[in-house]
Motif scaffolding. Structure first.
Motif, PDB file in Angstrom:
ATOM      1  N   UNK A  46     -32.920  -1.121  29.503  1.00 55.18           N
ATOM      2  CA  UNK A  46     -33.550  -2.327  30.038  1.00 55.18           C
ATOM      3  C   UNK A  46     -35.059  -2.204  30.206  1.00 55.18           C
ATOM      4  N   UNK A  47     -35.598  -1.007  30.018  1.00 51.95           N
ATOM      5  CA  UNK A  47     -37.026  -0.812  30.241  1.00 51.95           C
ATOM      6  C   UNK A  47     -37.532   0.259  29.289  1.00 51.95           C
ATOM      7  N   UNK A  48     -38.664   0.006  28.663  1.00 52.70           N
ATOM      8  CA  UNK A  48     -39.337   1.000  27.824  1.00 52.70           C
ATOM      9  C   UNK A  48     -40.660   1.360  28.476  1.00 52.70           C
ATOM     10  N   UNK A  69     -30.804   5.029  39.943  1.00 54.17           N
ATOM     11  CA  UNK A  69     -30.807   6.159  39.016  1.00 54.17           C
ATOM     12  C   UNK A  69     -30.985   5.655  37.587  1.00 54.17           C
ATOM     13  N   UNK A  70     -31.667   6.453  36.782  1.00 52.09           N
ATOM     14  CA  UNK A  70     -31.937   6.067  35.398  1.00 52.09           C
ATOM     15  C   UNK A  70     -31.484   7.161  34.434  1.00 52.09           C
ATOM     16  N   UNK A  71     -30.850   6.740  33.357  1.00 54.63           N
ATOM     17  CA  UNK A  71     -30.689   7.598  32.188  1.00 54.63           C
ATOM     18  C   UNK A  71     -31.881   7.276  31.298  1.00 54.63           C
ATOM     19  N   UNK A  72     -32.344   8.267  30.537  1.00 49.48           N
ATOM     20  CA  UNK A  72     -33.513   8.080  29.678  1.00 49.48           C
ATOM     21  C   UNK A  72     -33.226   8.600  28.280  1.00 49.48           C
ATOM     22  N   UNK A 134     -35.238   3.454  29.300  1.00 46.08           N
ATOM     23  CA  UNK A 134     -34.532   3.653  30.569  1.00 46.08           C
ATOM     24  C   UNK A 134     -33.421   2.622  30.716  1.00 46.08           C
ATOM     25  N   UNK A 135     -32.289   3.057  31.269  1.00 44.64           N
ATOM     26  CA  UNK A 135     -31.149   2.142  31.408  1.00 44.64           C
ATOM     27  C   UNK A 135     -31.121   1.414  32.755  1.00 44.64           C
TER      28      UNK A 135
END
Length: 182
Positions: A46-48, A69-72, A134-135
């Motif tokens: 959802x985000x770069x 929390x984010x996965x990248x 990023x998720x």
């Protein structure tokens, strides 16, 4: 694409298939369907983000906590970095262990860093441009991290002593022994 799971469950090195000819090259840098099939992880981002840094810069070790929390999925667009992922998931059999992978514009490797991992990198080339998918969105209140030079983790950032360039914010991060995942 070739996908190799690291010693840290859920953390993957991804190497795209590159097509080269006399004009240059082409590769698919991301395909949600192929990513999910190869890793078993949701490939919805959802985000770069993008950063530019010079030699000796060490960014990290950062993470977003809780519901933020984010996965990248990370890669280098220009230059070369040593990318590091640290398992900070409570109860994980590899808690406190880390992997380091050289990512460069030349090798086009990517690293998938799951939620609950600390993440950072050091710049090994004169300059580097680094891209993150990023998720989950960024949330300042959910910031967390661990000192880049933590004596327990003993990460070799491949930057000689005295040549490290660290932000004020990163210099204030607490050691691994004081890390609180909440």
């Amino acid at each position: 694409m070739q996908v190799q799971e690291t010693k840290l469950k859920g953390c993957f090195i991804i190497e795209p298939q590159i097509f080269k000819d006399n004009r240059g090259y082409f590769f698919e840098s991301f395909n949600e369907q192929k990513f999910e099939a190869a890793t078993g992880h949701n490939g919805h981002f959802v985000q770069d983000n993008q950063s530019a840094s010079s030699y000796g810069v060490i960014r990290g070790l950062h993470l977003q906590k809780g519901e933020h929390a984010q996965a990248k999925l990370v890669r280098v667009l220009e230059g070369k970095v040593l990318d590091v992922a640290v398992d900070l998931r409570p109860g994980s059999p590899t808690y406190g262990e880390w992997v380091a992978v050289e990512l460069s514009a030349e090798n086009n490797r990517q690293l998938y860093v799951p939620r609950g991992f600390g993440h950072g990198f050091s710049v090994l080339s004169e300059t580097a441009v680094f891209a993150y998918k990023c998720d989950n969105g960024y949330n300042k209140e959910a910031e967390g991290g661990v000192q880049y030079n933590d004596p327990t983790l003993k990460i070799d950032w491949q930057i000689p002593a005295g040549k490290e360039v660290i932000s004020e914010k990163d210099a204030l991060l607490r050691p691994f022994s004081e890390f609180n995942p909440e």
